[in-house]
Motif scaffolding. Structure first.
Motif, PDB file in Angstrom:
ATOM      1  N   PRO A   1      37.776  63.269  19.312  1.00 12.82           N
ATOM      2  CA  PRO A   1      36.483  62.873  18.735  1.00 12.82           C
ATOM      3  C   PRO A   1      36.266  63.450  17.336  1.00 12.82           C
ATOM      4  O   PRO A   1      36.784  64.516  17.009  1.00 12.82           O
ATOM      5  CB  PRO A   1      35.464  63.458  19.712  1.00 12.82           C
ATOM      6  CG  PRO A   1      36.178  64.560  20.410  1.00 12.82           C
ATOM      7  CD  PRO A   1      37.634  64.190  20.438  1.00 12.82           C
ATOM      8  N   GLN A   2      35.531  62.732  16.532  1.00 22.26           N
ATOM      9  CA  GLN A   2      35.122  63.215  15.216  1.00 22.26           C
ATOM     10  C   GLN A   2      33.693  63.721  15.320  1.00 22.26           C
ATOM     11  O   GLN A   2      32.810  63.013  15.782  1.00 22.26           O
ATOM     12  CB  GLN A   2      35.207  62.080  14.185  1.00 22.26           C
ATOM     13  CG  GLN A   2      36.639  61.659  13.882  1.00 22.26           C
ATOM     14  CD  GLN A   2      37.486  62.789  13.307  1.00 22.26           C
ATOM     15  OE1 GLN A   2      37.003  63.593  12.523  1.00 22.26           O
ATOM     16  NE2 GLN A   2      38.739  62.870  13.727  1.00 22.26           N
TER      17      GLN A   2
ATOM     18  N   ASN B   1      40.742  72.193  12.215  1.00 16.20           N
ATOM     19  CA  ASN B   1      40.263  71.357  13.318  1.00 16.20           C
ATOM     20  C   ASN B   1      40.117  69.895  12.880  1.00 16.20           C
ATOM     21  O   ASN B   1      39.294  69.579  12.004  1.00 16.20           O
ATOM     22  CB  ASN B   1      38.923  71.917  13.794  1.00 16.20           C
ATOM     23  CG  ASN B   1      38.497  71.347  15.132  1.00 16.20           C
ATOM     24  OD1 ASN B   1      38.751  70.179  15.420  1.00 16.20           O
ATOM     25  ND2 ASN B   1      37.849  72.164  15.937  1.00 16.20           N
ATOM     26  N   LEU B   2      40.895  69.045  13.485  1.00 14.98           N
ATOM     27  CA  LEU B   2      40.903  67.637  13.075  1.00 14.98           C
ATOM     28  C   LEU B   2      39.702  66.862  13.594  1.00 14.98           C
ATOM     29  O   LEU B   2      39.548  65.682  13.298  1.00 14.98           O
ATOM     30  CB  LEU B   2      42.225  66.985  13.490  1.00 14.98           C
ATOM     31  CG  LEU B   2      43.426  67.593  12.745  1.00 14.98           C
ATOM     32  CD1 LEU B   2      44.735  67.085  13.314  1.00 14.98           C
ATOM     33  CD2 LEU B   2      43.336  67.292  11.249  1.00 14.98           C
ATOM     34  N   SER B   3      38.832  67.521  14.336  1.00 21.85           N
ATOM     35  CA  SER B   3      37.525  66.942  14.653  1.00 21.85           C
ATOM     36  C   SER B   3      36.500  67.299  13.578  1.00 21.85           C
ATOM     37  O   SER B   3      35.385  66.789  13.581  1.00 21.85           O
ATOM     38  CB  SER B   3      37.006  67.480  15.995  1.00 21.85           C
ATOM     39  OG  SER B   3      37.839  67.095  17.059  1.00 21.85           O
ATOM     40  N   MET B   4      36.871  68.192  12.666  1.00 24.97           N
ATOM     41  CA  MET B   4      35.913  68.741  11.701  1.00 24.97           C
ATOM     42  C   MET B   4      36.498  68.759  10.301  1.00 24.97           C
ATOM     43  O   MET B   4      36.464  69.784   9.609  1.00 24.97           O
ATOM     44  CB  MET B   4      35.494  70.161  12.136  1.00 24.97           C
ATOM     45  CG  MET B   4      34.931  70.161  13.524  1.00 24.97           C
ATOM     46  SD  MET B   4      34.278  71.729  14.240  1.00 24.97           S
ATOM     47  CE  MET B   4      34.805  73.002  13.163  1.00 24.97           C
TER      48      MET B   4
ATOM     49  N   ASP C   1      37.692  74.721   9.672  1.00 21.60           N
ATOM     50  CA  ASP C   1      36.945  75.321  10.784  1.00 21.60           C
ATOM     51  C   ASP C   1      35.468  75.505  10.459  1.00 21.60           C
ATOM     52  O   ASP C   1      34.700  75.943  11.317  1.00 21.60           O
ATOM     53  CB  ASP C   1      37.582  76.640  11.249  1.00 21.60           C
ATOM     54  CG  ASP C   1      37.703  77.669  10.127  1.00 21.60           C
ATOM     55  OD1 ASP C   1      37.127  77.453   9.042  1.00 21.60           O
ATOM     56  OD2 ASP C   1      38.382  78.688  10.327  1.00 21.60           O
TER      57      ASP C   1
ATOM     58  N   LEU D   1      32.815  67.215   4.724  1.00 23.38           N
ATOM     59  CA  LEU D   1      33.154  67.750   6.045  1.00 23.38           C
ATOM     60  C   LEU D   1      33.740  69.156   6.005  1.00 23.38           C
ATOM     61  O   LEU D   1      33.896  69.789   7.045  1.00 23.38           O
ATOM     62  CB  LEU D   1      34.189  66.835   6.731  1.00 23.38           C
ATOM     63  CG  LEU D   1      33.870  65.343   6.798  1.00 23.38           C
ATOM     64  CD1 LEU D   1      35.038  64.587   7.433  1.00 23.38           C
ATOM     65  CD2 LEU D   1      32.587  65.113   7.599  1.00 23.38           C
TER      66      LEU D   1
ATOM     67  N   GLN E   1      39.092  59.271   8.999  1.00 19.78           N
ATOM     68  CA  GLN E   1      39.699  60.469   9.564  1.00 19.78           C
ATOM     69  C   GLN E   1      40.893  60.071  10.438  1.00 19.78           C
ATOM     70  O   GLN E   1      40.931  58.969  10.981  1.00 19.78           O
ATOM     71  CB  GLN E   1      38.663  61.253  10.380  1.00 19.78           C
ATOM     72  CG  GLN E   1      37.468  61.723   9.553  1.00 19.78           C
ATOM     73  CD  GLN E   1      37.865  62.628   8.413  1.00 19.78           C
ATOM     74  OE1 GLN E   1      38.326  63.731   8.637  1.00 19.78           O
ATOM     75  NE2 GLN E   1      37.733  62.167   7.170  1.00 19.78           N
ATOM     76  N   PRO E   2      41.887  60.957  10.532  1.00 19.84           N
ATOM     77  CA  PRO E   2      43.058  60.628  11.359  1.00 19.84           C
ATOM     78  C   PRO E   2      42.627  60.257  12.779  1.00 19.84           C
ATOM     79  O   PRO E   2      41.769  60.923  13.358  1.00 19.84           O
ATOM     80  CB  PRO E   2      43.852  61.945  11.363  1.00 19.84           C
ATOM     81  CG  PRO E   2      43.436  62.657  10.130  1.00 19.84           C
ATOM     82  CD  PRO E   2      41.994  62.286   9.918  1.00 19.84           C
TER      83      PRO E   2
END
Lengths: 355, 355
Positions: free
Chosen positions: A338-339, B90-93, B97, B284, B332-333
């Motif tokens: 999730p993003q 963090n690839l959600s953020m 971090d 982000l 985003q990825p």
């Protein structure tokens, strides 16, 4: 012929409506009948077994699940901004952290092994001692636990309320302008309810596919039943549906001070009773027992035999039971990472260091 | 009437073919020519701009990328079994971090703000001081840094080598029986090279879609250029391609002891020179600067204006630049959360506590 066209057109138009995205300008004449694919063999589900297969999750409210998924992965629910639900219930690792006990705020050592979140909706209650009645009640625990996420419900809600995209999403899901902890834990629980793991090879066997498990795995299952393991590890989750004494036959030696169910009931008869853990995906959820006293499945089977059943399994018996247990690994939850919506200028800053 | 039906059937059959999943037993003759869809308006890409759009990643070796993705998410590359590359990137953020400085092994406070991993393949070197020449070299750093993942390369490799599914996957990707740190960091870097973020609204504007950004965002971009920001923040990544002095016009006040590029070159002239951070996805990747001295984009723009350009932006100017910067957020990825292969009975146990 005209009727035939009509039927095709209607069928096809029906398909159209279920197939959003890209309509392609392409021509074709109506389909001619083709041979049916070879019929799948009729499977005879096993009957009378103490274990039942996991069903795929039914999602009642996808929008709520998506919101809950974001919250599950959001470290801003912790004081440090570093620890999320997924930190200790890592969905890349069987819904667990594979540590003896978890790492909490400021690296505090948790008192007990983190149970897997997978299939946890099937548990009669949450936590090893069952102190939370359901996933919703559980979800609030770690957020406010000083040794886990180290935050407060109020501060977590303040953080979320400062993030415009969350405010919008809560509004869409809950038809309400304000976020509160009840909505937060409701959404997290809704996501967690989707974390079930169907299609384990053992379930395929239960459903009648005799080739789905090996001879050793079957022998392990037969021994698992005949030895009495299914007295506690039964049902869909092979556990999670009762509290049982750790050390029914022989005392369990541990330095872990957890007293189990008696901490909740205040009844000394419940001392050392713990919620029986599920054996679903047990291959992924090492180490084992509330104190993580067993690092491997083989050790866990050995100890359980001794202290719960008064049995010593041979090396071959142990290996067969372990093989059976590994056939309980189901499809892991599949979803895009999730993003998370970005914080705003008014979002309180995380406080990983200092007091 | 028959023609009308035919058209419906044709259109619908065309749709069928683009609707993956359920193949339906249906026959079709080759498509007849149909009218072309209305032509998309021809876009005139902007020319002479100091910024170029991000291209979608080209993947040379998908199997290696998949392996690298698992490693990126695997906390078993850390001594504690708790910290993975994704913990701080963090690839959600936004690949960061969102902390002032990262949390490392045993909660050690990192010395500097973690840069985003997104589009980091475009950097002329890695880390703020550029001490690693590329992503592969960078990837080995945190694993062995006592204040980050706290492990050693040898131990990390021993852990991976004990996990049968990793051994198989390395063998498939590298045609070699043994794992070594070079292969580990090669795979992680291959994954990181895919972490680029095309299709930002600003890139659509660059490609000629004038409606892709607002009047304020365009005004912000014009001011960004005319003020001199593009002297350093230019190219595809709007940064990442030079080392520049923090405090070119006016000294930057900070308690952070990092000396910047001079730590690598040993040349005092490089004191306080840092790699210019990318502005891609800057919305982000808060907080900002190597010392995280700016919590918000607005503050970052204000400080940059003062210390790098000797300018004080008005409230409106600042808001326009911030608006422009937010138009740099790209796709985003997107990928499924990876599933990590389980440890074996011989995998060394993580050591989060104790020495």
């Amino acid at each position: 012929m005209k009727t035939h066209f009509l039927v095709v057109a209607l069928l096809a138009a029906g398909t159209l409506s279920s197939c959003a995205k890209k309509p392609q300008p392409e021509a074709a004449t109506p389909p001619a009948p083709v041979a049916a694919p070879p019929a799948a063999p009729v499977l005879q589900p096993k009957t009378g077994e103490p274990v039942a297969p996991v069903e795929a999750p039914k999602v009642a409210d996808q929008a709520m699940v998506e919101l809950g998924k974001k919250l599950f992965f959001d470290p801003r629910l912790s004081k440090s901004g570093f620890i999320s639900c997924n930190s200790c219930h890592n969905l890349s690792m069987g819904g667990s952290d594979n540590l003896k006990s978890s790492i909490g705020h400021k690296w505090k050592q948790g008192p007990i092994n983190s149970p897997t979140v997978l299939n946890s909706s099937m548990n009669l209650a949450q936590f090893w001692d069952g102190r939370a009645k359901d996933l919703k009640e559980q979800a609030g625990g770690p957020i406010a636990n000083p040794g886990e996420m180290g935050f407060t419900h109020d501060l977590a809600v303040t953080v979320l309320q400062s993030i415009p995209a969350y405010v919008d999403e809560f509004k869409k899901v809950f038809q309400a302008d304000t976020i509160d902890i009840d909505k937060v834990t409701t959404a997290i629980a809704a996501f967690e309810e989707t974390l079930v793991t169907p299609n384990a090879r053992f379930d395929k066997w239960l459903r009648g596919d005799d080739a789905a498990i090996t001879k050793e795995e079957l022998a392990g299952y037969e021994l698992f039943k005949s030895s009495g393991c299914t007295a506690c590890h039964n049902g869909v989750a092979l556990g999670g549906n009762s509290f049982q004494k750790m050390g029914a036959v022989e005392p369990y030696k541990t330095k872990n001070p957890a007293s189990g169910r008696s901490a909740v009931t205040k009844d000394d008869a419940d001392r050392f009773k713990f919620k029986v853990p599920t054996l679903r995906n047990v291959e992924l959820t090492y180490p084992y027992f509330h104190d993580a006293g067993a690092a491997t499945l083989s050790k866990a089977v050995e100890v359980m035999g001794q202290i719960q059943l008064g049995k010593t399994f041979t090396v071959e018996e142990n290996a067969n039971i372990v093989a059976f247990l590994k056939s309980l690994t189901g499809d892991q939850p599949k979803f895009e990472l999730p993003q998370l919506p970005p914080s705003s200028d008014t979002t309180p800053l995380p406080q990983p260091f200092g007091k």
